[in-house]
Every structure is written in structure tokens, then in C-alpha cells.
Design a protein around this motif. Sequence first.
Motif, PDB file in Angstrom:
ATOM      1  N   HIS A 180      44.550  38.053  40.528  1.00  0.00           N
ATOM      2  CA  HIS A 180      45.691  38.960  40.413  1.00  0.00           C
ATOM      3  C   HIS A 180      46.135  39.442  41.788  1.00  0.00           C
ATOM      4  O   HIS A 180      45.312  39.646  42.687  1.00  0.00           O
ATOM      5  CB  HIS A 180      45.315  40.166  39.535  1.00  0.00           C
ATOM      6  CG  HIS A 180      46.483  40.940  39.042  1.00  0.00           C
ATOM      7  ND1 HIS A 180      47.101  41.909  39.791  1.00  0.00           N
ATOM      8  CD2 HIS A 180      47.176  40.873  37.863  1.00  0.00           C
ATOM      9  CE1 HIS A 180      48.103  42.436  39.101  1.00  0.00           C
ATOM     10  NE2 HIS A 180      48.171  41.818  37.935  1.00  0.00           N
ATOM     11  N   SER A 230      44.295  42.435  43.112  1.00  0.00           N
ATOM     12  CA  SER A 230      42.838  42.402  43.140  1.00  0.00           C
ATOM     13  C   SER A 230      42.313  42.252  44.563  1.00  0.00           C
ATOM     14  O   SER A 230      42.953  41.652  45.429  1.00  0.00           O
ATOM     15  CB  SER A 230      42.330  41.235  42.289  1.00  0.00           C
ATOM     16  OG  SER A 230      40.921  41.147  42.349  1.00  0.00           O
ATOM     17  N   TYR A 288      32.478  45.001  37.491  1.00  0.00           N
ATOM     18  CA  TYR A 288      33.485  44.170  36.837  1.00  0.00           C
ATOM     19  C   TYR A 288      32.972  43.730  35.471  1.00  0.00           C
ATOM     20  O   TYR A 288      31.773  43.567  35.259  1.00  0.00           O
ATOM     21  CB  TYR A 288      33.813  42.942  37.678  1.00  0.00           C
ATOM     22  CG  TYR A 288      34.567  43.260  38.940  1.00  0.00           C
ATOM     23  CD1 TYR A 288      35.957  43.215  38.984  1.00  0.00           C
ATOM     24  CD2 TYR A 288      33.889  43.631  40.106  1.00  0.00           C
ATOM     25  CE1 TYR A 288      36.652  43.518  40.147  1.00  0.00           C
ATOM     26  CE2 TYR A 288      34.580  43.944  41.274  1.00  0.00           C
ATOM     27  CZ  TYR A 288      35.957  43.882  41.286  1.00  0.00           C
ATOM     28  OH  TYR A 288      36.651  44.185  42.430  1.00  0.00           O
ATOM     29  N   PHE A 314      44.492  37.146  30.746  1.00  0.00           N
ATOM     30  CA  PHE A 314      45.007  37.568  32.054  1.00  0.00           C
ATOM     31  C   PHE A 314      46.509  37.862  31.981  1.00  0.00           C
ATOM     32  O   PHE A 314      46.973  38.927  32.421  1.00  0.00           O
ATOM     33  CB  PHE A 314      44.719  36.454  33.061  1.00  0.00           C
ATOM     34  CG  PHE A 314      45.145  36.734  34.473  1.00  0.00           C
ATOM     35  CD1 PHE A 314      44.333  37.431  35.343  1.00  0.00           C
ATOM     36  CD2 PHE A 314      46.359  36.241  34.949  1.00  0.00           C
ATOM     37  CE1 PHE A 314      44.715  37.664  36.657  1.00  0.00           C
ATOM     38  CE2 PHE A 314      46.761  36.469  36.247  1.00  0.00           C
ATOM     39  CZ  PHE A 314      45.938  37.175  37.116  1.00  0.00           C
ATOM     40  N   ALA A 337      47.318  40.880  29.668  1.00  0.00           N
ATOM     41  CA  ALA A 337      46.979  42.162  30.302  1.00  0.00           C
ATOM     42  C   ALA A 337      48.127  42.637  31.183  1.00  0.00           C
ATOM     43  O   ALA A 337      48.504  43.816  31.172  1.00  0.00           O
ATOM     44  CB  ALA A 337      45.696  42.020  31.122  1.00  0.00           C
ATOM     45  N   SER A 361      42.002  46.887  34.231  1.00  0.00           N
ATOM     46  CA  SER A 361      42.739  46.151  35.254  1.00  0.00           C
ATOM     47  C   SER A 361      42.386  44.664  35.279  1.00  0.00           C
ATOM     48  O   SER A 361      41.226  44.292  35.477  1.00  0.00           O
ATOM     49  CB  SER A 361      42.439  46.762  36.626  1.00  0.00           C
ATOM     50  OG  SER A 361      42.980  45.972  37.657  1.00  0.00           O
ATOM     51  N   PRO A 362      43.366  43.764  35.069  1.00  0.00           N
ATOM     52  CA  PRO A 362      43.093  42.334  35.151  1.00  0.00           C
ATOM     53  C   PRO A 362      42.856  41.917  36.600  1.00  0.00           C
ATOM     54  O   PRO A 362      43.641  42.266  37.482  1.00  0.00           O
ATOM     55  CB  PRO A 362      44.372  41.706  34.586  1.00  0.00           C
ATOM     56  CG  PRO A 362      45.449  42.708  34.852  1.00  0.00           C
ATOM     57  CD  PRO A 362      44.780  44.053  34.759  1.00  0.00           C
ATOM     58  N   GLU A 363      41.795  41.163  36.826  1.00  0.00           N
ATOM     59  CA  GLU A 363      41.434  40.783  38.191  1.00  0.00           C
ATOM     60  C   GLU A 363      41.583  39.283  38.449  1.00  0.00           C
ATOM     61  O   GLU A 363      42.102  38.883  39.477  1.00  0.00           O
ATOM     62  CB  GLU A 363      39.995  41.223  38.489  1.00  0.00           C
ATOM     63  CG  GLU A 363      39.769  42.724  38.389  1.00  0.00           C
ATOM     64  CD  GLU A 363      40.498  43.494  39.475  1.00  0.00           C
ATOM     65  OE1 GLU A 363      40.513  43.026  40.634  1.00  0.00           O
ATOM     66  OE2 GLU A 363      41.063  44.565  39.163  1.00  0.00           O
ATOM     67  N   TYR A 380      37.243  35.338  32.015  1.00  0.00           N
ATOM     68  CA  TYR A 380      38.252  36.351  32.315  1.00  0.00           C
ATOM     69  C   TYR A 380      37.549  37.533  32.962  1.00  0.00           C
ATOM     70  O   TYR A 380      36.534  38.032  32.449  1.00  0.00           O
ATOM     71  CB  TYR A 380      38.984  36.802  31.050  1.00  0.00           C
ATOM     72  CG  TYR A 380      39.908  37.983  31.270  1.00  0.00           C
ATOM     73  CD1 TYR A 380      40.959  37.903  32.173  1.00  0.00           C
ATOM     74  CD2 TYR A 380      39.712  39.193  30.594  1.00  0.00           C
ATOM     75  CE1 TYR A 380      41.809  38.977  32.390  1.00  0.00           C
ATOM     76  CE2 TYR A 380      40.561  40.271  30.793  1.00  0.00           C
ATOM     77  CZ  TYR A 380      41.604  40.156  31.697  1.00  0.00           C
ATOM     78  OH  TYR A 380      42.442  41.235  31.920  1.00  0.00           O
ATOM     79  N   SER A 434      37.877  41.433  34.541  1.00  0.00           N
ATOM     80  CA  SER A 434      38.647  42.679  34.637  1.00  0.00           C
ATOM     81  C   SER A 434      37.746  43.760  35.230  1.00  0.00           C
ATOM     82  O   SER A 434      36.518  43.610  35.285  1.00  0.00           O
ATOM     83  CB  SER A 434      39.159  43.112  33.257  1.00  0.00           C
ATOM     84  OG  SER A 434      38.073  43.313  32.361  1.00  0.00           O
ATOM     85  N   LYS A 435      38.353  44.842  35.672  1.00  0.00           N
ATOM     86  CA  LYS A 435      37.572  45.986  36.158  1.00  0.00           C
ATOM     87  C   LYS A 435      36.845  46.609  34.968  1.00  0.00           C
ATOM     88  O   LYS A 435      37.416  46.746  33.884  1.00  0.00           O
ATOM     89  CB  LYS A 435      38.485  47.027  36.791  1.00  0.00           C
ATOM     90  CG  LYS A 435      38.891  46.731  38.224  1.00  0.00           C
ATOM     91  CD  LYS A 435      37.901  47.306  39.221  1.00  0.00           C
ATOM     92  CE  LYS A 435      38.375  47.043  40.655  1.00  0.00           C
ATOM     93  NZ  LYS A 435      39.537  47.869  40.998  1.00  0.00           N
TER      94      LYS A 435
END
Length: 257
Positions: free
Chosen positions: A8, A11, A50, A78, A81, A93-95, A111, A113-114
Motif C-alpha cells: 500500500h 505502508s 501486523y 486489499f 479495504a 489499515s491495509p498494508e 493479506y 494489515s495493521k
Amino acid sequence: MSVRIKIHKNSELTKPLILETLNRFSKEGELIGTGYRNVIKILEIDGVKYNIKGFKVPNVINKIVYRFFRKSKAERSFLYADKLLEAGILTPSPEAYVEFTSLFVFGKSYYISKQLDYDFTIRKLIDEPQCEDYDNILRQFTQFTFQLHEKGIHFLDHSPGNTLIKQTSDGYDFYLVDLNRMEFKTLSYDERLANFARLSPKDYMLDIISDEYAKLINKPHNELRERMYYFSEKFSSGFKKKEAFKKKYYFWRKKKS
């Protein structure tokens, strides 16, 4: 297998960091859930937590489908999101997402994410019907779902564990997770009401949900409640039949082996 990594724009992760983390994914991290189908773990990367979801390797047909014709569950998670956040709907949060493929077939995917520190999920209201602020939480959750519907978001996995809830000074914030099954469209009346069917077979929950949703959509409560009951019972019946079939099938397969 070749690897595709999409990070992202917001990120701080890098491809080397992601690959190093995935190399230790099977041995390290805090497991969330049973890991029976998909494996979800919390791992630290440079001191930050994460949430990494490793999707089950698809069957033979879907290995080809995901390789050439359809976006993977990791990529959809992803992209969805980002769509949710653009629409003002909260989600961790998508990373990044990661896909392993060969020339002809799709393999493993992840996948990232935070990790979100949350207080509880809707499951708490099922397990603890006497919990503090029960009615208010459920009504705010119904308002949240109404906003999803108004914004054309059909969350197909709207089940008890897939909305994370954080208590705030103003009330409650709701975050959607498990995002790979969604539709973005104008929802019909029945689609709106059926979207609550996975949440609970408890009549007292549906009584509150239907009362609040009837006010929001300006429909008679009795009519709306009966329709919600119908969809809830239909889902529960189908779910029980499906589980019975699975038990019979897996028992047979175990005996054969």
C-alpha cells in the motif's frame, strides 16, 4: 513459484521485510482462531504488530481460476479495504498482499494489515446477553450496518466475528475484517434484511436490530421483523444441513483412508 508483492502507498513495509516475515510465518507469531482453513497470525515487524492472513491453497480448479480469471482472496481483501476507507467505513489499515504463482497455477497468498487493538466483537452480545450497554451497542451496530447499505456495500460475511468494536468517549467504532467477499451495488430491501441473517438466531437480538433498522429505513417494525426472522431461520436451516453433510462426508473420507 514466482512471488508478487503489492504494498500500500501509505505502508512503511518493504518487500525484503515482507519476505523475511513470511519465512518465519509458520514457526512464529500469535495464532488467531483455529487455523483450520486459513491461518491468521499476529507478528511483529520492526516493533510494529501486523495481522497476517495466510489463505488456504485453493483446489485444483481454483488454482487455474485465480491464476488467470479472478482476483485472489488476498488481492480482493486489499482492494476492498481501500474501498471501505474511501467510503468512510473503518477497517484495519491495509498494508500489502502477497501471491505465489507458477506459470499455470495459483499457490499460496497472504493479506497483511495493521493489527488493531479492539475491545470485543458482536459475538460478545451473543455470549453475554446481560453485558453492560447491550441495547445501545446493538443499536449503534445496526446504524453502522445501515450506513454500509446506504453506501452500497454488501458485506457477504457479516457474521459475529467479522466486526471489531472499539469503545470510544463518544460511543463505539466498528471495523470490518475478513473482507474478501463483498459486493458494491444498490441493495434491495430483502438484501438489506438478509444481510443480518448470519449474525445470530437469537430472537431478542433481532427484535432490537429490526426495531432500530425499521426507524432508519422508515418501515413498519412488525413487517420488517418478520422478514428478518424469515431470513435468519432460512440461513440457520441451510447452515445446519450443510454442516450435517460435511460431517457425513468427512467421516466417509476418513473411513476410506
